[in-house]
Design a protein around this motif. Sequence first.
Motif, mmCIF file in Angstrom:
data_model
loop_
_atom_site.group_PDB
_atom_site.id
_atom_site.type_symbol
_atom_site.label_atom_id
_atom_site.label_comp_id
_atom_site.label_asym_id
_atom_site.label_seq_id
_atom_site.Cartn_x
_atom_site.Cartn_y
_atom_site.Cartn_z
ATOM 1 N N LEU A 142 61.616 22.431 -34.270
ATOM 2 C CA LEU A 142 62.872 22.613 -34.992
ATOM 3 C C LEU A 142 63.119 21.403 -35.874
ATOM 4 O O LEU A 142 62.608 20.304 -35.618
ATOM 5 N N TYR A 143 63.928 21.614 -36.902
ATOM 6 C CA TYR A 143 64.220 20.575 -37.889
ATOM 7 C C TYR A 143 65.731 20.444 -38.004
ATOM 8 O O TYR A 143 66.447 21.443 -38.084
ATOM 9 N N THR A 176 59.451 18.503 -31.675
ATOM 10 C CA THR A 176 58.339 19.355 -31.271
ATOM 11 C C THR A 176 58.248 19.346 -29.753
ATOM 12 O O THR A 176 58.303 18.283 -29.128
ATOM 13 N N ALA A 177 58.123 20.529 -29.146
ATOM 14 C CA ALA A 177 58.048 20.636 -27.686
ATOM 15 C C ALA A 177 56.882 21.533 -27.302
ATOM 16 O O ALA A 177 56.544 22.481 -28.017
ATOM 17 N N ASP A 209 58.678 15.606 -28.450
ATOM 18 C CA ASP A 209 58.505 14.491 -29.391
ATOM 19 C C ASP A 209 59.484 14.644 -30.539
ATOM 20 O O ASP A 209 59.544 15.699 -31.184
ATOM 21 N N ILE A 210 60.234 13.587 -30.800
ATOM 22 C CA ILE A 210 61.233 13.586 -31.866
ATOM 23 C C ILE A 210 60.858 12.533 -32.902
ATOM 24 O O ILE A 210 60.669 11.360 -32.565
ATOM 25 N N SER A 211 60.734 12.964 -34.145
ATOM 26 C CA SER A 211 60.484 12.044 -35.256
ATOM 27 C C SER A 211 61.734 11.961 -36.109
ATOM 28 O O SER A 211 62.417 12.969 -36.317
ATOM 29 N N PHE A 236 67.135 19.386 -23.204
ATOM 30 C CA PHE A 236 67.493 19.530 -21.795
ATOM 31 C C PHE A 236 67.813 20.981 -21.442
ATOM 32 O O PHE A 236 67.398 21.482 -20.395
ATOM 33 N N ARG A 237 68.545 21.666 -22.317
ATOM 34 C CA ARG A 237 68.907 23.067 -22.047
ATOM 35 C C ARG A 237 67.672 23.945 -21.893
ATOM 36 O O ARG A 237 67.671 24.886 -21.103
ATOM 37 N N ASN A 238 66.624 23.646 -22.638
ATOM 38 C CA ASN A 238 65.397 24.424 -22.517
ATOM 39 C C ASN A 238 64.573 24.008 -21.308
ATOM 40 O O ASN A 238 63.939 24.862 -20.667
#
Length: 282
Positions: A74-75, A89-90, A98-100, A121-123
């Motif tokens: 997601l963006y 990205t998960a 990973d969060i950029s 966290f919800r996922n």
Amino acid sequence: MKSTLQIADISITLETDLKWSDRKLNTFKRRSSGEEMKLTYRREKEIQIPKELIVFDDSIRWVPYTGDAEKTELYLFNRMTDRLSYRMTADRDWSQVDISYTPEEKKPAASFLSTLGEIAFRNRILRHNGLVIHGAAIEYEGKGLIFSGPSGMGKTTQANLWRKYKGAVMINHDRPAIRVIQGSPRVYGTLWNGASRKCTRKTADLSAIVLLEQSKENDIMKLSGEETLKKLMPRSFLPYNNEQDMKLALKNLEEIITVTPVFLLRCRPDREAVELLYQCLK
């Protein structure tokens, strides 16, 4: 920086090139005791935007879901400028996230304390027989109670009335987590707490979920399974972007309402409403 958080009894390893010092984050820091989820933050000079994205609101856009995809992307865009701020990205089960973030972001840590951390966290909690719902959770007499309903329906008001008249304590003002563990429901405070600046790690066995409607008279009824599902689905944070995760979320929700009494309380903001519910829970 590397830290271990524990939220809803789920151990989360947070690795980042940032130096964080946040009161909310510190509430959930614990010594490492196994890793059930890993989340990394890294700065990138440039983040490429895919051609095809699904828009869920004016800031969050997902890569379209396919059943054979090995990852979810997601963006997150800036609401004011519509410029890209983050990519998350998960893997399939959200155990590795990973969060950029772009160099223009001045406070990237804020995204974990709000949108991106909450989505991750919800996922992940779906894989632990759990859900996050929109509600105000309290503890009274050693038991947990969640008030839920649309915004402005009086969730915090009822929670505060219970604090005043029954000595209840707040678990979470806005986004408590529920897990079913060995057939028993449990409610947890989370890092995400709406407008309140305070959050807690409190947890309790969940005695009931109370759906609220405003009324000139106080009245209460216990809901059946089908009624409960229809009314509680809009109050639950569900993964509409992913068909497989949605099936898992609905399975968890059905399990929660199977083992948890759910009431519809039509009420005024007064002590009588508190006493009416209290008698039903005895």
